[in-house]
Write an enzyme that holds these catalytic residues in place. Structure first.
Site, mmCIF file in Angstrom:
data_model
loop_
_atom_site.group_PDB
_atom_site.id
_atom_site.type_symbol
_atom_site.label_atom_id
_atom_site.label_comp_id
_atom_site.label_asym_id
_atom_site.label_seq_id
_atom_site.Cartn_x
_atom_site.Cartn_y
_atom_site.Cartn_z
ATOM 1 N N GLU A 1 1.273 -10.093 -1.503
ATOM 2 C CA GLU A 1 -0.060 -10.676 -1.662
ATOM 3 C C GLU A 1 -0.439 -10.778 -3.140
ATOM 4 O OE1 GLU A 1 -2.730 -9.674 2.163
ATOM 5 O OE2 GLU A 1 -1.841 -7.908 1.243
ATOM 6 N N ALA B 1 0.828 -1.206 0.000
ATOM 7 C CA ALA B 1 0.000 0.000 0.000
ATOM 8 C C ALA B 1 0.859 1.251 0.000
ATOM 9 C CB ALA B 1 -0.913 -0.009 1.219
ATOM 10 N N GLY C 1 0.986 -5.861 0.538
ATOM 11 C CA GLY C 1 0.125 -6.084 -0.616
ATOM 12 C C GLY C 1 0.885 -6.486 -1.861
ATOM 13 N N GLU D 1 2.851 -6.642 7.753
ATOM 14 C CA GLU D 1 1.798 -5.756 8.259
ATOM 15 C C GLU D 1 1.746 -5.661 9.784
ATOM 16 O OE1 GLU D 1 0.246 -6.925 4.137
ATOM 17 O OE2 GLU D 1 1.444 -7.830 5.740
#
Length: 259
Positions: free
Chosen positions: A113, A65, A110, A133
């Site tokens: 991910e 992010a 992310g 995270e």
């Protein structure tokens, strides 16, 4: 300039590139929108049989992010943005063509991910990755807790997520997160070679195999075998299956048309 670009390497292989190297290719709102636009175009091109996803530059695949953008968001906006990243990652996971993540540098949060939603992952020798995270007092929110556990096992996933540990390419290969790592100069060529080997096979069969694996991996064996049979039956009436038999008999390479 778009924050996501794509081009065809050849008739059947495309490369999608995250193009915000000045921001470590992080997920901004604009990048998410541009990513969806690129996928729209890619999905419309029926000649594409394999897709490579990578990042611009040699420092970052995707840092996750965009935390600079996120600092100015309200709680509701953060929730919506996290959901939008998760939706994008899931869309990549559901693409009918096989996907290869070519991890050219840092892949955190992310960014990792996104690679977990791809079918195959290879990385550059210097790449670092991790679901970090918890070090930011949150948890993976775009499928990381689920996809990582299914890929490398429950205990290892807890180890890496709860510690927010970063890993090298060597370590990632050792635990089965990536299939291989090569020098950054060789990474794209390696990914294209892998994509070509996939694209040379019958596209209907390849897509059916991907669907069978994804749909059956969490089922009991009996259910999984039923799923496999369902997808196998899709290949029986195809022209490509008959072409493969003819080519075998004639000792030549089959010319698959995806029909």
């Amino acid at each position: 300039m778009s924050t996501v670009t794509w081009e065809k390497q050849n008739e059947h292989v495309a490369v999608l590139t995250l193009n915000r190297p000045e921001a470590a290719n992080a997920f901004s709102k604009q990048l998410i929108a541009d990513f969806h636009k690129a996928l729209n175009d890619i999905e419309e091109d029926e000649s594409i049989r394999a897709l490579i996803i990578t990042g611009e530059g040699d420092k970052a695949f995707c840092a996750g992010a965009d935390l600079k953008e996120r600092r100015s968001m309200t709680q509701d906006e953060v929730v919506k943005t996290v959901q939008s990243i998760g939706d994008l990652v899931s869309r990549v996971g559901h693409l009918k063509v096989p996907t290869i993540a070519a991890i050219n540098g840092a892949a955190f949060g992310g960014g990792l991910e996104l690679t977990l939603a791809c079918d195959i992952r290879i990385a550059s020798d210097h790449a670092k990755m991790g679901l970090t995270e918890t070090s930011l007092a949150i948890i993976p929110g775009a499928g990381g807790t689920q996809r990582l556990a299914k890929l490398i096992g429950l205990a290892k996933a807890k180890y890496y997520i709860l510690t927010a540990k970063r890993m090298t390419s060597d370590e990632a290969k050792h635990i089965g997160l990536i299939e291989d790592h090569v020098s950054n100069d060789e990474l794209l060529n390696e990914a294209v070679e892998l994509a070509n080997s996939i694209a040379s096979n019958g596209p209907i069969g390849v897509q059916a195999a991907k669907q069978a694996i994804d749909a059956g991996c969490e089922q009991d064996l009996a259910t999984g075998l039923q799923i496999e049979r369902h997808h196998y039956m899709k290949t029986i009436p195809t022209e490509d299956r008959l072409e493969a038999l003819e080519a075998f008999g004639e000792k030549r390479k089959p010319q698959f048309k995806g029909k």
